[in-house]
Design a protein around this motif. Sequence first.
Motif, PDB file in Angstrom:
ATOM      1  N   TYR A 144       0.713  -1.105   0.168  1.00  0.00           N
ATOM      2  CA  TYR A 144       0.074  -0.035  -0.064  1.00  0.00           C
ATOM      3  C   TYR A 144       0.993   1.367  -0.065  1.00  0.00           C
ATOM      4  N   LYS A 145       1.855   1.203   1.006  1.00  0.00           N
ATOM      5  CA  LYS A 145       2.811   2.463   0.815  1.00  0.00           C
ATOM      6  C   LYS A 145       3.829   2.359  -0.049  1.00  0.00           C
ATOM      7  N   HIS A 146       4.038   1.225  -0.496  1.00  0.00           N
ATOM      8  CA  HIS A 146       4.848   0.995  -1.605  1.00  0.00           C
ATOM      9  C   HIS A 146       6.407   1.391  -0.986  1.00  0.00           C
ATOM     10  N   GLU A 147       6.634   0.555   0.442  1.00  0.00           N
ATOM     11  CA  GLU A 147       7.908   0.882   0.925  1.00  0.00           C
ATOM     12  C   GLU A 147       8.419  -0.610   1.206  1.00  0.00           C
ATOM     13  N   VAL A 148       9.815  -0.627   1.614  1.00  0.00           N
ATOM     14  CA  VAL A 148      10.864  -1.888   1.796  1.00  0.00           C
ATOM     15  C   VAL A 148      11.317  -1.537   3.076  1.00  0.00           C
ATOM     16  N   HIS A 149      11.163  -2.446   4.281  1.00  0.00           N
ATOM     17  CA  HIS A 149      11.946  -2.487   5.275  1.00  0.00           C
ATOM     18  C   HIS A 149      12.547  -3.727   5.607  1.00  0.00           C
ATOM     19  N   LYS A 150      13.723  -3.684   6.250  1.00  0.00           N
ATOM     20  CA  LYS A 150      14.649  -4.737   6.608  1.00  0.00           C
ATOM     21  C   LYS A 150      14.889  -4.366   8.227  1.00  0.00           C
ATOM     22  N   GLY A 151      14.051  -4.972   9.142  1.00  0.00           N
ATOM     23  CA  GLY A 151      14.068  -4.569  10.455  1.00  0.00           C
ATOM     24  C   GLY A 151      13.685  -3.148  10.512  1.00  0.00           C
ATOM     25  N   ASP A 152      14.262  -2.404  10.994  1.00  0.00           N
ATOM     26  CA  ASP A 152      14.064  -0.862  11.120  1.00  0.00           C
ATOM     27  C   ASP A 152      14.607  -0.075  10.121  1.00  0.00           C
ATOM     28  N   GLU A 153      15.169  -0.539   9.231  1.00  0.00           N
ATOM     29  CA  GLU A 153      15.959   0.151   8.080  1.00  0.00           C
ATOM     30  C   GLU A 153      15.184   0.385   6.981  1.00  0.00           C
ATOM     31  N   LYS A 154      14.705   1.350   6.438  1.00  0.00           N
ATOM     32  CA  LYS A 154      13.874   1.566   5.083  1.00  0.00           C
ATOM     33  C   LYS A 154      14.965   1.476   4.024  1.00  0.00           C
ATOM     34  N   ILE A 155      14.603   0.452   3.185  1.00  0.00           N
ATOM     35  CA  ILE A 155      15.520   0.437   1.619  1.00  0.00           C
ATOM     36  C   ILE A 155      14.689   1.025   0.513  1.00  0.00           C
TER      37      ILE A 155
END
Length: 229
Positions: A144-155
């Motif tokens: 929905y937000k078109h976002e990728v996170h690895k743990g707390d890090e936004k990629i």
Amino acid sequence: MESKILVIDDEMHIVELLKFNLETSNYEVDFAYDGLDGYIKAKENKPNLILLDWMLPNISGIDVLRKIRTDKDLKQIPVIMLTAKNMENNKIEGLEVGADDYITKPFSIKELLARISSVLRRYKINEKPSEIILSTGNLKVDLYKHEVHKGDEKIDLTLKEFELLKLLLENKGKVLSRNHLLDKIWGYEYYGETRTVDVHIRYLRKKIEGDCSSEKYIQTVRGVGYKID
């Protein structure tokens, strides 16, 4: 609403040809004859797609593409490169920097229009996804937000990288062939140029896996394709 296309090319006759055919196909067209002016117009007008020549005055097309892909307001805009540079290493460089497609001059207007239509379909942002979150390990993809996170890090990913990751996650455990990925992500016959997939996968891996050998999300099935378990 009509899609807005920004043409950045220093050859006047090509700009006029593209403008006529794009407007005939119901696109709204703006244009610029050098890299700096094109980048400024992109910032001001936020087009739906950019047709970008490689050889440009002031700022080369590949440098304009680098600026676009690192600009928070522009990085999600699809870019098709139009260029007389037809060597494989030029094409790979364009794809690595973040071009969504690469067409060499001279080109077929019919083919160009088909590729524009295909890229724009892939970039629809108003279509509600069937699932909101996809995940594997500590990697989460918010559709929905078109976002990728690895743990707390936004990629930060390009849209092609995002679509590849999304498709692999939607088919967890399945091996997807390079030709299948070409068809689904690029949306047209890409003449078997599977190197395109390999380039994008390599850069996607670098972003989501980094240098940590213990975090391998995408598996290569040699001679077949890729998968995520």
